[in-house]
Write an enzyme that holds these catalytic residues in place. Structure first.
Site, short mmCIF file in Angstrom:
data_model
loop_
_atom_site.label_atom_id
_atom_site.label_comp_id
_atom_site.label_asym_id
_atom_site.label_seq_id
_atom_site.Cartn_x
_atom_site.Cartn_y
_atom_site.Cartn_z
N ASP A 1 11.18 6.17 134.89
CA ASP A 1 10.89 4.78 134.60
C ASP A 1 9.60 4.35 135.29
OD1 ASP A 1 12.00 2.03 133.65
OD2 ASP A 1 11.52 1.71 135.75
N GLU B 1 8.13 7.35 130.89
CA GLU B 1 8.08 6.02 130.30
C GLU B 1 6.77 5.39 130.74
OE1 GLU B 1 9.25 1.49 130.27
OE2 GLU B 1 9.13 2.71 132.07
#
Length: 571
Positions: A213, A255
């Site tokens: 992330d 991401e």
């Protein structure tokens, strides 16, 4: 509800390219099934629905954070990387989830948030109270909030600065996201060691992949903008090397909300690899733009851009997920058009994006839902579905922030949509009760009973896709058409005699019409002159490609074709 699952050999197939062929499904544990009646979804509930997910055709589950957390940001504010929030279950239940998923030949990918922690994390509490202690340098501290003015604020709706003053340490700490999520200091080698320790912990439990992330934001500098700086890539290379050596077959997914030319850096090189996969963000908003503008030009342009990625790498493509539909990578004119079409109520907007689910975005149009899914499953890369989108679930824009599209999964028309036996007022979020998307109407049980429901349609498309390796491993070449509303491309796979698969060569023509009325279109296929075309779904024969390399097709309103390109005829 019972499901007749496909017969599988126990355990996972040993395919090193599994992530390139897989259909991923994002399942928010909190939102999926509540097995103990406390109003919150949990691991036990997810385990009980693995048969449903296998029946649907899912190959891998992406699970957003389930770690201990104050839950001020849906779990992305982590207070302890090695423990599971008791609301969700226990480590033993997580082990059972991994085991039961693997028995069904399904993988488990978890979110790994390493850019920042919660301010409730023990590391931060020690860093603020003991600046000279072992955790004093675990975060980015400064005597001034004037540093790094070139680094943009991401959550513009809630944060005015990337710096927040801490009254305990009497210094400012840096954060790329919410002010309760201080950034870790990756200039400190001890932070690297701590992160590697956590990675080993979860991969040791059998996890098949990590979604990294906010991976571009690990490092900051006076010269850069804090996104994808060189030291960030050096760290990811080290992480990949460790994973490949100690846990072969596991994957890292980047991401990185950036343009493909920038994201491609997170794949690394064949000599120095970084991530196995990365999300393709720019394609997604252009799909929605095409649906309303009736023009394929923008989507065609971005698909035609060739970005070389290392052998064995793969893009992740998606329509929706737990975040807002980001509009960061479009022009202001483009953004205002999207707001006008899809977010006419200000409550539908969040930061620089739109906080709505797929079905409400498309006004519950079955034609548009089918067209969007068909395009998703035909694109180059592995498709990621968002829980509930397979049944056309709605959202609740009266809920705060991104909770609008994180409501309980709708399983049955019974109380709480079959999500929980708890008192309705005890649910972590209310179930959808709007006129169009009410759980009495939109739920898994009722759609299972309708052979032509969206659920059965999505399942069918998934299984057709999985039976054609060109969608997973093939190239994508945009081809010319004579209609502005039509996008066409060829997925081409040269075949392989490799020990894993040995798949035959195949070419597939994919044609998509965004027009709001039926159209006739001529597609140019010069390399396939004289080749017959066959529908992938029913096998029906279509017009043969002419000797001049052109074929004319008629498409209904907002419809598509997947056509197998046969062997060219000999004269």
């Amino acid at each position: 509800m019972t499901f007749t699952a496909p017969i599988q050999l126990p355990g996972l197939t040993l395919d090193p390219q599994w992530y390139r062929k897989s259909v991923f499904y994002e399942v928010m544990v909190r939102s999926f099934v509540d097995s103990n009646g406390d109003g919150t979804g949990d691991l036990g509930g997810l385990i009980g629905k693995l048969d449903y997910l296998q029946w649907l055709g899912v190959d891998a589950l992406w699970i957003p954070p389930i770690f201990s957390s104050p839950m001020r940001d849906g779990g992305y504010d982590i207070a302890d990387y090695k423990s599971i929030l008791p609301d969700f279950g226990t480590i033993d239940e997580f082990r059972e989830l991994v085991t039961k998923a693997h028995e069904r030949n399904m993988r488990i990918v978890i979110d790994f948030v390493i850019n920042h922690t919660s301010d409730a994390h023990e590391w931060f509490q020690q860093s603020r109270s003991d600046p000279d202690g072992p955790y004093g340098d675990f975060y980015v501290w400064s005597d001034t909030d004037e540093k790094w003015k070139d680094i943009r604020v991401i959550f513009v709706d809630t944060e005015e600065s990337n710096w927040t003053f801490d009254p305990v340490r009497r210094q400012f700490f840096f954060h790329r996201f919410f002010s309760h999520q201080p950034d870790l200091n990756f200039n400190n080698p001890a932070v690297h060691d701590a992160v590697f320790d956590v990675v080993r912990h979860w991969l040791g439990l059998g996890v098949d992949g990590l979604r990294l992330d906010a991976i571009p934001y690990l490092y900051e500098s006076d010269e850069g903008n804090g996104e994808g700086e060189p030291p960030t890539h050096e760290f990811v290379k080290r992480l990949r090397a460790m994973v490949d050596q100690e846990f072969p077959g596991r994957v890292l997914i980047a991401e990185a909300n950036q343009w493909p030319q920038e994201v491609v850096a997170f794949f690394g090189t064949e000599e120095e690899p970084e991530c196995h996969m990365a999300f393709d963000f720019p394609v997604m908003p252009r799909i929605f733009y095409s649906l309303r503008s009736q023009s394929a030009a923008e989507l065609e342009r971005i698909l035609a851009e060739t970005v070389d990625i290392p052998e064995g790498s793969a893009w992740g493509v998606f329509l929706r997920n737990h975040d807002e539909l980001t509009l960061e990578m479009v022009s202001e004119e483009y953004r205002q058009a999207m707001y006008g079409w899809y977010a006419y109520d200000p409550r539908m907007r969040s930061n620089i994006g739109i906080r709505r689910r797929l079905a409400p975005l498309l006004d519950n149009s079955r034609a548009e839902l089918e067209l969007a899914h068909a395009l998703l499953f035909a694109l180059k890369g592995s498709p990621f579905l968002y829980y509930g989108d397979e049944i056309g679930m709605g959202d609740n824009i009266w809920l705060p922030d991104r909770d609008a599209s994180r409501t309980p999964m709708q399983w049955t028309p019974d109380r709480n949509a079959g999500f929980s036996t708890a008192d309705p007022g005890k649910l972590y979020l209310p179930v959808i009760q709007s006129l169009v998307y009410n759980y009495n109407l939109v739920n898994v049980e009722s759609q299972l009973a309708q052979s032509r429901s969206l659920l059965h349609w999505v399942r069918n498309v998934i299984h057709v896709r999985k039976s054609h390796v060109a969608f997973g491993l093939g190239s994508l070449e945009v081809v010319s058409t004579n209609h502005d509303s039509v996008l066409a491309f060829v997925r081409d796979y040269e075949g392989s005699g490799a020990p894993f698969g040995g798949d035959a060569a195949e070419s597939i023509l994919c044609v998509f019409s965004f027009a709001h009325n039926p159209v006739s279109v001529t597609v140019q296929l010069p390399e396939h002159a004289g080749a017959p075309l066959y529908d992938l779904f029913g096998g029906a024969e279509f017009p043969t490609v002419g000797e001049d390399g052109a074929v004319t097709l008629t498409l209904a309103t907002q419809s598509f074709y997947w056509l197998h390109i046969g062997t060219p005829r000999r004269g």
